[in-house]
Design an enzyme around this catalytic site. Structure first.
Site, short mmCIF file in Angstrom:
data_model
loop_
_atom_site.label_atom_id
_atom_site.label_comp_id
_atom_site.label_asym_id
_atom_site.label_seq_id
_atom_site.Cartn_x
_atom_site.Cartn_y
_atom_site.Cartn_z
N HIS A 148 0.84 -1.29 0.08
CA HIS A 148 0.14 0.20 0.04
C HIS A 148 0.98 1.25 -0.06
CE1 HIS A 148 -3.69 2.17 0.83
NE2 HIS A 148 -3.20 2.93 1.45
N ASP A 155 0.41 5.19 -0.04
CA ASP A 155 -0.29 6.39 -0.02
C ASP A 155 0.51 7.29 -1.13
OD1 ASP A 155 -2.21 5.48 1.71
OD2 ASP A 155 -0.81 5.86 3.49
N ASP A 191 -7.98 1.07 1.89
CA ASP A 191 -7.64 1.98 3.07
C ASP A 191 -8.51 3.34 2.83
OD1 ASP A 191 -6.45 3.13 5.21
OD2 ASP A 191 -4.76 4.01 4.31
N HIS A 239 -6.93 9.12 -1.06
CA HIS A 239 -7.79 9.20 0.42
C HIS A 239 -6.85 9.72 1.72
CE1 HIS A 239 -5.41 5.17 0.05
NE2 HIS A 239 -5.13 5.70 1.39
#
Ligand code: ZN
Length: 1046
Positions: free
Chosen positions: A273, A275, A385, A590
């Site tokens: 993951h 970001d 997420d 996000h």
């Protein structure tokens, strides 16, 4: 059982007996400590590396910029040494590493050991070859598996070390604002011989001990694991590597004892993951992608069965542009089916706040990228997420070729445990997708026995479902899987007592579910995260810019499409629009749109919004010039009329402000046709002018023949009623437009969370700075103004505006906001009683309770909404509209709009300074649908465009109109890659089944329905009739139509 343990230990050594005793107490004692007491694991792990050899030379150069390799290697490098500090935060230190592998290491596995702070990329022969980060458990670069005579022994490498960790550079805690002066240290660098046999033995022991520990004392398999470990200890002499193979053999024999057929299967998939921006800026994310994925590629070379899922088209596009060599390798492994693009969206966006069209574009841009670059569309939406999931998403997924969904974030809900891990998720229109939440409640597993057991035990759908997903690899800040994780799971492939852990793909997993999943439960409506509810409000400027840019791109597309339809030579700005959309979509990531990012990211986001505004304004001008250039004045003295453009698909009558030839601004009441333009010379006369009257007590009444309001000197609305019926909307003795302030101190996640206990600290804002005074006395527009003091540092100034013929009272609000951990809201108590309030979401609306009966109800004490919310009883209701806010709640009969927060982490400056926003209150008879609340909320958000025009006679020109008031024509754009074809996207907004006509005066020769990816429906040809095309809608259905221009 204890006797058994003792007996067996008698046959072994004293060491083994001690080991077993301690191992049996593992529940209390962490493994590391027990090791020291018994078998010397520490000594074994010290043997992981054999001989070492220093570098030939080490030098470095530092730069505040993130520069390309070619530029970096041209710089002047100065001598460097282990122990040197470099930095500060966000700089990059490039090291030049000269090394010479000793010839006597022939046949050995040789690593370059690199242990430094920060995140490193190894460059070799001008290519990135390995990402290294201590936090991600990667500190060695494999130079050779087995040194051959022909291998290069003398090498020059470069290390590009970013001065930030996997999680940025927070001062003190992870989410604290970055420490700008952080220094980074090179702790160790050397060549080492790596003993692969020791590594394998350590993994064997770890799995066996974890099985002994986590399977529990009632499970005989735990004792068998322990006993095997005991036997291995007896065989193994740490000082004699020749004893290792026999010990490893024992473990292998244990791991080859198979399960029965009924065992649960875990579909393991590598994941990382990343970001796209969070505690580090966008630019660093580009390098994070490269560091993480080059590591994945290296692992794939050594582990042919290793699969890795990778979402976010934007990140792949970054790597395509910045690291073409690496990208080619990724495409190669994608063709082999190991590197698997997933998700279908441009970024992993916020799941609540982007509007319907933005969400469509996330998929449109994403899926087109995946199709073009990897030859296929994604079939699963992948959003592990995000802070909640809109109830409109199932329909949008379905429309974009996606029928499967994976997330795990709802496991973070603070109050209620979501009742399923595998289920059908049905949206507000009835569309349904197959959803899976990995039951291990993580997207960053490490392949431990404990995680695999949790995956089985925590599964809420036991019995119905015997398969689940485990995503492994360091995440959030990148990092990804490691060889050790893979080695753990290789051992757990099919071991009696453990779930089967097999490398898999999303398609394999979901295909199995689809085969046996007919008995799954269905969850209808939104997937609400009972946490992070502050993200609807934090970083108000980002949210306001998002709303504004959504509107700008809407208007540019509508007007450019009309210009194209009118003149086929008009250059539709497809490329520029794609760039602007991609910037907007990127900022919907996000941690950006929710406002949970550091200051650097917020600044980057504002720069992108500025580009959208500037370029958008230019593109609007070009479209307008093409459409109505002939009406625009040649000189200011001739501009006696005004041309007014309406980008919404219904006729509007509104008060506008326009500049007269004299230079003065004046008001006019104008009527404009649907999605088109009208030329206006004189203002219409309203049936009732606005009257504003000051009373003796300083209060003021405002009235326009539709509504009448009474405001006290502090700006409270003490009465608001419908003139025709006299129906009052403010309860006796209550004040609407009441500002209230709360202490807002979350437990940990500052920018993210507003906790329920903040509600207990409610304080009305009551300090008057300037009492209510009349600004505009009436006629076409009346307005009054007042100022309140929130604290010594914060002030609200508000202008309350009532226009002729307008059914709502508008509140133009300015706030100077300099607070810490405070939450500002405005409240409207209303005279209407209902168990549910209605909130606008993407392409529709939904209800949420106004009471706190159950834990599921009160956990929604703070919710999100788009342009409007409404509280209605039979025959009457009140709507609250807004132009840039998302946080909201209705409790009892009080509607609250959340205005501003003041979190300090991870951005101390978040929301400090000046704010301007508008909200409006609209009482109405009947339902909100009948009263036109949805249309008025659009009008508040999409102001009419006005331009001076020559005083010429010109009939109004309407490009589109829709016959049913329930249907909204949301989008008109040129089809992707198809000049001369428009896409019109409509949705049913009332929650009703209707048939409507889409009428147009454009030269349309063919109309075909299509999906959200603009692929024509094979049976979608629509007959063109005199009234246009006829369309049938079910509640909240979204329909797109390709219009081929003639
Ligand atoms: Zn994330």
């Amino acid at each position: 059982m204890w006797l058994f343990v003792c007996q067996c230990s008698h046959s072994g050594s004293y060491r083994a007996s001690r080991f077993l005793m301690h191992a049996r107490k593992l529940k209390q004692i962490p493994v590391k400590h027990s090791e020291k007491q018994g078998f010397n694991f520490l000594a074994l792990s010290h043997r992981l590396f054999g001989d070492t050899c220093p570098l030939v030379s080490l030098s470095c150069f530092q730069t505040p910029q993130r520069i390309p390799y070619d530029e970096a290697v041209q710089q002047e490098f100065r001598p460097a040494a282990v122990g040197d500090a470099f930095g500060p935060t966000w700089w990059t230190c490039w090291f030049k590493v000269e090394l010479s592998i000793p010839r006597e290491w022939a046949g050995k596995e040789v690593h370059l050991l690199w242990d430094s702070d920060g995140e490193a990329m190894v460059w070799r022969d001008s290519q990135p070859v390995q990402g290294l980060t201590r936090e991600g458990e990667k500190t060695s670069y494999i130079l050779t598996d087995s040194l051959m005579e022909t291998d290069p022994h003398n090498l020059n490498l470069y290390m590009e070390v970013a001065c930030n960790g996997l999680f940025g550079a927070g001062k003190g805690t992870m989410i604290a604002p970055p420490d700008p002066d952080k220094k980074f240290t090179l702790n160790k660098v050397e060549l080492v011989v790596f003993n692969r046999d020791v590594h394998e033995l350590l993994v064997d022991f770890e799995i066996l001990l974890d099985m002994a520990k986590h399977l529990g004392e009632k499970n005989q398999r735990s004792f068998q694991a322990l006993y095997t470990a005991n036997q291995m200890v007896n065989l193994c002499d740490v000082t004699d590597p020749s004893t290792f193979p026999a010990a490893h053999q024992l473990a292998s024999a244990f791991f080859s004892q198979r399960n029965g057929e009924s065992q649960h299967t875990i579909h393991a998939m590598g994941h990382c993951h990343i970001d796209s921006a969070w505690l580090w800026p966008y630019e660093e994310s580009i390098r994070k992608c490269a560091r993480s994925w080059v590591t994945v590629v290296r692992l794939m070379e050594k582990n042919p069965g290793f699969t890795f899922t990778c979402s976010q088209a934007q990140q792949l596009e970054w790597v395509r542009n910045w690291y073409p060599g690496l990208y080619a390798q990724i495409q190669d492994f994608a063709r082999k089916g190991q590197f698997i693009p997933v998700g279908g969206t441009w970024v992993e966006m916020d799941g609540n706040l982007p509007n319907g069209e933005s969400m469509v574009r996330q998929f449109l841009q994403g899926q087109r990228f995946f199709q073009e670059q990897f030859g296929k569309l994604c079939t699963e939406f992948w959003l592990p997420d995000t802070f909640g999931y809109s109830a409109q998403l199932p329909q949008l997924m379905r429309g974009c070729g996606i029928w499967r969904f994976l997330t795990q974030k709802l496991s973070w809900s603070l109050v209620n445990t979501f009742p399923h891990h595998t289920f059908f998720w049905e949206g507000i229109d009835g569309s349904s997708v197959l959803a899976h939440f990995p039951p291990g409640d993580s997207y960053g597993m490490q392949g431990f026995v404990e995680e695999m057991l949790k995956t089985v035990n925590n599964n809420k759908d036991k019995g119905r479902v015997n398969h689940s997903v485990a995503l492994f690899g360091f995440g959030d800040g990148g990092g990804g899987p490691t060889q050790k994780m893979l080695d753990r799971m290789k051992r757990m492939k099919d071991v009696d007592g453990l779930p089967r852990v097999q490398m898999s793909t999303p398609d394999q997993f979901f295909s199995v579910l689809e085969r046996d999943g007919s008995q799954l439960y269905t969850w209808i409506g939104e997937l609400f995260l009972e946490l992070h509810n502050g993200t609807y409000t934090t970083q108000a400027q980002i949210k306001k810019s998002n709303r504004e840019c959504e509107r700008i791109l809407h208007d540019v597309e509508v007007l450019s499409s009309l210009a194209l339809a009118q003149k086929s030579a008009f250059p539709y700005p497809a490329t520029k629009l794609q760039r602007l959309w991609r910037l907007l979509l990127l900022n919907q990531f996000h941690d950006v749109l929710p406002g949970t990012c550091i200051q650097l990211v917020a600044e980057d986001a504002m720069t992108y919004y500025e580009e959208i505004r500037a370029m958008g304004t230019l593109l609007l001008k070009e479209a307008v010039q093409s459409l109505i250039g002939k009406l625009l004045p040649t000189g200011s003295e001739t501009a006696e009329s005004t041309v007014i453009m309406n980008t919404l698909p219904w006729e509007r009558t509104e008060v506008i402000s326009r500049t007269r030839p004299t230079g003065a601004d004046t008001l006019a009441l104008v009527k404009v046709c649907s999605m088109g333009y009208s030329v206006v010379k004189d203002s219409l006369t309203p049936p009732h002018p606005v009257r504003v009257v000051k009373q003796l007590d300083g209060s003021i009444t405002m009235e326009n023949g539709v509504i009448a309001a009474h405001l006290d000197s502090m700006g409270h609305v003490t009465s608001l009623h419908l003139v025709s019926s006299g129906r009052e909307s403010v309860p006796e003795g209550s004040c609407a437009n009441q500002f209230v302030i709360f202490d807002d101190i979350p437990l940990y996640w500052d920018a993210w969370d507003v906790m329920d206990y903040h509600l207990e600290t409610r304080k009305p804002v009551t300090t008057l700075v300037k009492p209510l005074e009349i600004i505009l006395p009436g006629g076409l527009r009346g307005s009054v103004r007042f100022s309140l003091q929130i604290s010594e540092k914060s002030i609200i100034t508000q202008e309350v505006i009532l226009d002729a013929m307008c059914p709502y009272l508008r509140f133009l609000t300015q706030v100077e906001w300099n607070e810490a951990h405070k939450f500002l809201k405005v409240e409207f108590p209303v005279q209407a009683r209902s168990m549910n309030a209605t909130y606008e979401i993407q392409f529709g609306h939904l209800q949420r309770p106004t009471h706190w009966n159950t834990s599921w109800d009160w956990a929604r004490f703070e919710v999100w909404s788009h342009k409007w919310m409404d509280l209605s009883e039979h025959g009457f209701g009140v709507a609250l509209l807004n132009d840039s806010k998302y946080g909201a709640s209705v409790h009892g009969n009080t509607m609250s709009l959340s205005l501003l927060r003041a979190p300090k982490s991870p951005d101390t400056t978040a929301d400090m300074g000046h704010h301007q926003f508008t909200y409006a209150v609209m009482p109405h008879l009947g339902s909100f649908q009948e009263a036109g609340v949805i249309r008025y909320a659009y009008c508040l958000n999409f102001p009419l465009h006005t331009m001076p025009a020559d005083s010429v006679q010109c009939p109004a020109w309407s490009a589109f109109c829709v016959s049913s008031p329930a249907v909204v024509l949301e989008t008109v754009k040129q089809a992707e890659d198809r000049p001369g074809v428009l896409v019109a996207r409509l949705y049913e907004s009332h929650g009703s089944t209707v048939v409507t006509w889409l009428q147009t005066c454009l030269p349309v020769k063919e109309a075909i329905t299509c999906d959200l990816l603009e692929q024509a429906d094979p049976t979608g040809h629509l007959p063109l009739k005199e009234l246009g095309v006829e369309l049938s809608f079910t509640p909240f259905q979204v329909i797109s139509v390709l219009l081929v221009l003639g």
